[in-house]
Design a protein around this motif. Structure first.
Motif, PDB file in Angstrom:
ATOM      1  N   THR A 170       7.409   5.975   0.188  1.00  0.00           N
ATOM      2  CA  THR A 170       7.146   6.787  -1.017  1.00  0.00           C
ATOM      3  C   THR A 170       6.288   5.998  -1.965  1.00  0.00           C
ATOM      4  O   THR A 170       6.737   5.104  -2.811  1.00  0.00           O
ATOM      5  N   ILE A 171       5.015   6.315  -1.717  1.00  0.00           N
ATOM      6  CA  ILE A 171       3.714   5.725  -2.304  1.00  0.00           C
ATOM      7  C   ILE A 171       3.047   6.787  -3.267  1.00  0.00           C
ATOM      8  O   ILE A 171       2.528   7.802  -2.425  1.00  0.00           O
ATOM      9  N   ASN A 172       2.918   6.846  -4.456  1.00  0.00           N
ATOM     10  CA  ASN A 172       2.256   8.026  -5.269  1.00  0.00           C
ATOM     11  C   ASN A 172       1.058   7.372  -5.468  1.00  0.00           C
ATOM     12  O   ASN A 172       0.650   6.689  -6.449  1.00  0.00           O
ATOM     13  N   THR A 174       7.095  -0.206   7.890  1.00  0.00           N
ATOM     14  CA  THR A 174       6.689   1.264   7.500  1.00  0.00           C
ATOM     15  C   THR A 174       5.319   1.109   7.662  1.00  0.00           C
ATOM     16  O   THR A 174       4.766   2.281   8.101  1.00  0.00           O
ATOM     17  N   ILE A 175       4.284   0.137   7.284  1.00  0.00           N
ATOM     18  CA  ILE A 175       2.946   0.149   7.467  1.00  0.00           C
ATOM     19  C   ILE A 175       2.659   0.338   8.928  1.00  0.00           C
ATOM     20  O   ILE A 175       1.537   1.066   9.405  1.00  0.00           O
ATOM     21  N   MET A 178      10.295   9.261   8.578  1.00  0.00           N
ATOM     22  CA  MET A 178       9.768   9.375   7.107  1.00  0.00           C
ATOM     23  C   MET A 178      10.922  10.148   6.450  1.00  0.00           C
ATOM     24  O   MET A 178      11.266   9.747   5.202  1.00  0.00           O
ATOM     25  N   ALA A 179      11.749  11.033   6.932  1.00  0.00           N
ATOM     26  CA  ALA A 179      12.611  11.501   6.269  1.00  0.00           C
ATOM     27  C   ALA A 179      13.832  10.529   5.735  1.00  0.00           C
ATOM     28  O   ALA A 179      14.187  10.627   4.511  1.00  0.00           O
ATOM     29  N   SER A 180      13.879   9.825   6.787  1.00  0.00           N
ATOM     30  CA  SER A 180      14.903   8.655   6.446  1.00  0.00           C
ATOM     31  C   SER A 180      14.656   7.887   5.647  1.00  0.00           C
ATOM     32  O   SER A 180      15.280   7.067   4.898  1.00  0.00           O
ATOM     33  N   THR A 181      13.204   7.638   5.441  1.00  0.00           N
ATOM     34  CA  THR A 181      12.634   6.423   4.278  1.00  0.00           C
ATOM     35  C   THR A 181      12.114   7.081   3.246  1.00  0.00           C
ATOM     36  O   THR A 181      12.385   6.508   2.300  1.00  0.00           O
ATOM     37  N   SER A 182      11.488   8.309   3.287  1.00  0.00           N
ATOM     38  CA  SER A 182      10.804   8.385   2.063  1.00  0.00           C
ATOM     39  C   SER A 182      11.404   9.054   0.761  1.00  0.00           C
ATOM     40  O   SER A 182      11.148   8.995  -0.193  1.00  0.00           O
ATOM     41  N   HIS A 183      12.761   9.390   1.047  1.00  0.00           N
ATOM     42  CA  HIS A 183      13.639  10.009   0.106  1.00  0.00           C
ATOM     43  C   HIS A 183      14.565   8.789  -0.552  1.00  0.00           C
ATOM     44  O   HIS A 183      14.945   9.210  -1.964  1.00  0.00           O
ATOM     45  N   SER A 184      14.664   7.668   0.104  1.00  0.00           N
ATOM     46  CA  SER A 184      15.248   6.742  -0.333  1.00  0.00           C
ATOM     47  C   SER A 184      14.714   5.627  -0.402  1.00  0.00           C
ATOM     48  O   SER A 184      14.522   4.814   0.769  1.00  0.00           O
ATOM     49  N   ASP A 185      14.273   4.938  -1.254  1.00  0.00           N
ATOM     50  CA  ASP A 185      13.546   3.313  -1.216  1.00  0.00           C
ATOM     51  C   ASP A 185      14.305   2.464  -0.642  1.00  0.00           C
ATOM     52  O   ASP A 185      14.102   1.604   0.207  1.00  0.00           O
ATOM     53  N   ILE A 205       2.982  -2.764  -2.236  1.00  0.00           N
ATOM     54  CA  ILE A 205       3.763  -1.648  -2.844  1.00  0.00           C
ATOM     55  C   ILE A 205       5.062  -1.479  -2.043  1.00  0.00           C
ATOM     56  O   ILE A 205       6.374  -1.415  -2.647  1.00  0.00           O
ATOM     57  N   VAL A 206       5.065  -1.389  -0.719  1.00  0.00           N
ATOM     58  CA  VAL A 206       6.129  -1.419   0.024  1.00  0.00           C
ATOM     59  C   VAL A 206       7.312  -2.446  -0.141  1.00  0.00           C
ATOM     60  O   VAL A 206       8.211  -2.127  -0.355  1.00  0.00           O
TER      61      VAL A 206
END
Ligand SMILES: Nc1ncnc2c1ncn2[C@@H]1O[C@H](COP(=O)(O)OP(=O)(O)OP(=O)(O)O)[C@@H](O)[C@H]1O
Length: 721
Positions: free
Chosen positions: A300-302, A209-210, A166-173, A261-262
């Motif tokens: 990163t889905i808001n 991701t999913i 997650m750390a490697s994906t969520s901060h940078s799309d 979204i992804v």
């Protein structure tokens, strides 16, 4: 001379209390002494464990009173070095002591310390101070450390893997996308949970991701409704899905949205409102948001909720952050959106519209706002005089519509293709057919998937009812009025039952708190109005009790559906008073249950408990007190006589408290038992056996679902005979 500190000390990265008395011999063997004073031939390497019997002679010195100083070592010496130094914390050394050996008959060779007799001056001037044992860390701090005795590095790495991903994906799309590009072969999933096989999802070609999200949730395969609708949903089709409660409908519409979204983030980093999910209740909206967030947690889905009862200012602030998905109830959504053209414009550009529990949205309290929202969403904007003006629909994407519920009108399919109503708004008696017409499906023929079983009730749910002869009822979950909740909660509290209420007049914050507490405590009871009947997915709900019968089959289905979810077992029990028999008949009619619903086996109707006691007595080879076993009629008479007695409320409360503090003694059980002879530990067996109920003396633990099954099996076998 080094020594090992006999204190609990914590290192920065790991904690491992040293307690010499409990250390294993293996650990002791592995300890090392790093330094010894070679100048003195008598000073040899020793372990602290050898330091015994030091007080025997006066000229010997207590090991702890010596002038020890700490030896500075790199941390790697202590943690995960080449050597397993299990339990090893720090080294200390000492100079100028003499060591003597003594052979003792009981302990063999022991050593003692004496002040050095040698005249040699102390060589070491700037020696380190003694090691100071640290205060134990506060509990919160401790959670950051690992206990060396139980530490398993492999296991830790595995458990951290999803978060690392997650750390490697969520901060940078972009990271996420490029990783996906490389790794689009889903056999190479990154998550550490190796024993979860999610290959059953492969046919849907979901992004890594999913897939990771599903794997983290241990969702090994799609549920039937997901399996039957996901292809259509992922391929841009409109879907109307009808499946029993707890069958995973949320992800049937959630996965296509998350997946979109992804993939969209792969193309552009622009934040955009993609989906609007409308639900009839606030709790359901919050639950859906959490569920989708869990599945999409590696991206990163808001997602935000727009529900009543929460601070409107805060919701406005969150809206400024451009959510990708809004899950909301029609009332608050309309309140917030109707006054802001920018929001309304964003709404018109959504790619997905979901109506969860669509049929419920048509009920009073929702349809007006729903109707307004739909008209604003329309690609054909309606002017106030109801004249339809073709708006400039260019640039407005055709959106996908998902409609899901466990109870949708079966005539719906034919209704969808009926001619559209000209009127722009739903009339005050909105019907599902009108709703369908207003939805502007992109598909001329949306996928209609109905996989509800006969009777609309999930297989793992057992239904039952108790006919009540008097109006008093003692257990409940669902009631029909807020007043009933207010009446029942204090009574249940008097009975020491942990009980929470849920109804529309409780403040939203309190509602969520109550729901959360109920979720945390598997033994709690929630007394709720039909606010809780739809969609809520609460783990560990085993029993649903209809304290007052619902007025329709649909509500019965939704209420009952709060148990037996996700392939778990559950029981739904109706307490049916004489005045409610017409509702009972209606429910049976709605659900096409010609034979009605089975009675629940209880005292008075059956002799389940007596049989059990007889069997236990036989097993234990003891005689049961027949008088007590068969005196039910007498006891009942006595109870009725007592009914007339009036006590002051306070006295009754005290009495009740006292009674509740003691285990119940069921009728038929004697508190007398043999103290010697055949079975010596009979009392212990009755009280302490793990299969016995701790609150009811001698009563075997059983589950309502099992009792009901036993009764059904018993009926079948006796019919065969
Ligand atoms: N593929 C899956 N495998 C295992 N569990 C799943 C799967 N999909 C969903 N679930 C779980 O099943 C439970 C029920 O899901 P959900 O709330 O979506 O049901 P529902 O059909 O919407 O129910 P209701 O009609 O009552 O609203 C949830 O706890 C969810 O996490």
């Amino acid at each position: 001379m080094p020594k090992y500190k006999n204190q609990n000390i914590f290192t920065k990265s790991k904690k491992f209390p040293i307690n010499n008395s409990t250390e294993t011999s293996t650990k002791r063997k592995k300890r090392k002494l790093l330094k010894a004073d070679k100048g003195n031939p008598k000073k040899k390497k020793h372990k602290k464990d050898d330091f015994i019997d030091v007080h025997k002679k006066e000229d010997f010195i207590d090991v702890n009173n010596l002038d020890w100083s700490e030896v500075t070592c790199p941390e790697s010496v202590f943690i995960g070095g080449d050597d397993d130094m299990g339990g090893f914390l720090c080294l200390e050394e000492i100079n100028d002591v003499d060591v003597e050996y003594e052979e003792t008959p009981t302990k063999g060779n022991t050593i003692r310390f004496k002040k050095a007799t040698s005249n040699k001056p102390t060589t070491k001037k700037n020696k380190n101070p003694p090691a100071k044992p640290h205060e134990p860390l506060p509990i919160e701090e401790l959670s950051k450390y690992h206990d060396l005795d139980t530490f398993d590095e492999q296991l830790m790495l595995k458990s951290q893997q999803p978060y690392l991903d997650m750390a490697s994906t969520s901060h940078s799309d972009e990271n996420l996308v490029s990783e996906q590009d490389e790794d689009e072969d889903d056999s190479n999933l990154q998550i550490g949970n190796e024993d979860i096989d999610i290959s059953a999802w492969k046919e849907f070609n979901l992004s890594l991701t999913i897939m990771n999200g599903l794997k983290a949730l241990k969702f090994e395969r799609p549920t039937p409704i997901q399996e039957k609708t996901l292809h259509a949903g992922l391929n841009g089709r409109d879907v109307i899905g009808k499946a029993e409660t707890g069958s995973g409908k949320t992800l049937a519409f959630g996965i296509p949205i998350l997946e979109y979204i992804v993939k969209q983030k792969k193309k552009s980093s622009e934040k955009q409102l993609v989906a609007l999910i409308l639900t009839p209740t606030r709790e359901l909206a919050i639950q859906i948001k959490n569920h989708l967030q869990n599945v999409g947690k590696f991206a990163t889905i808001n997602i935000m909720t727009v529900v009543g009862g929460m601070a409107i200012q805060k919701q406005k602030r969150l809206l400024e952050k451009n959510p990708n998905i809004i899950v909301g109830t029609p009332g608050r959504l309309w309140e917030l959106f109707s006054e802001n053209d920018e929001y309304l414009n964003a709404l018109r550009h959504i790619r997905f519209l979901v109506l969860d529990e669509a049929d419920r949205m048509l009920e009073a309290g929702h349809f007006k706002e729903l109707s307004y929202i739909l008209s604003k969403l329309s690609r054909n904007r309606h002017e106030q005089d109801d004249k339809i003006i073709q708006d400039d629909a260019k640039g407005i994407p055709k959106r996908q519509t998902f409609i899901f519920s466990a109870t949708l009108d079966n005539n719906l399919k034919s209704d969808i293709n009926r001619k559209k109503a000209v009127d722009g708004t739903l009339n005050s008696q909105g019907t599902i057919a009108e709703l369908m017409n207003r939805l502007e499906f992109r598909d001329s023929n949306p996928l209609f998937m109905d996989i509800t079983p006969k009777g609309s009730i999930v297989e793992t749910l057992q239904e039952s009812k108790i006919d009540c002869l008097v109006r008093e009822k003692r257990t409940l979950v669902f009631v029909n009025s807020i007043d009933a909740i207010r009446r029942l909660i204090p009574i249940m509290r008097l009975l020491n039952i942990e009980v929470f209420g849920l109804h529309a007049q409780i403040q939203q914050r309190q509602r969520l708190k109550n729901l959360d507490r109920f979720k945390q405590n598997p033994n709690a009871v929630m007394v709720a109005s039909d606010v809780a009947a739809r969609g809520l997915d609460i783990p560990l709900v085993e029993h649903v009790i209809h304290y007052q019968l619902p007025r329709s089959g649909d509500i019965y289905i939704h209420r009952s559906g709060r148990t037996a979810r996700a392939r778990n077992e559950g029981i739904s029990l109706m307490l049916c008073s004489p005045e409610e028999s017409s509702f009972y008949r209606k429910i049976c009619q709605d659900l096409k249950k010609a034979k009605g619903i089975a009675n629940f086996p209880i005292d008075g109707g059956g002799n389940h408990d007596d049989e059990w006691f007889k069997k236990v007595a036989e097993d234990l080879e003891v005689d049961l007190d027949d008088e007590l076993l068969f005196n039910k009629k007498e006891t009942n008479k006595g109870r009725q006589n007592n009914d007339g007695a009036k006590y002051k409320i306070q006295t009754l409360k005290l009495q009740l408290k006292e009674l509740l503090s003691q285990p119940l003694v069921p009728r038929g059980v004697s508190t007398k038992y043999l103290t010697s002879g055949i079975v010596r530990d009979l009392a212990d067996r009755l009280l302490n056996s793990s299969s016995c109920n701790s609150k009811i003396l001698g009563m075997q633990k059983s589950k309502a679902t099992e009792d009901l099954k036993l009764k059904k099996n018993y009926k079948k076998t006796s019919l065969k005979k």
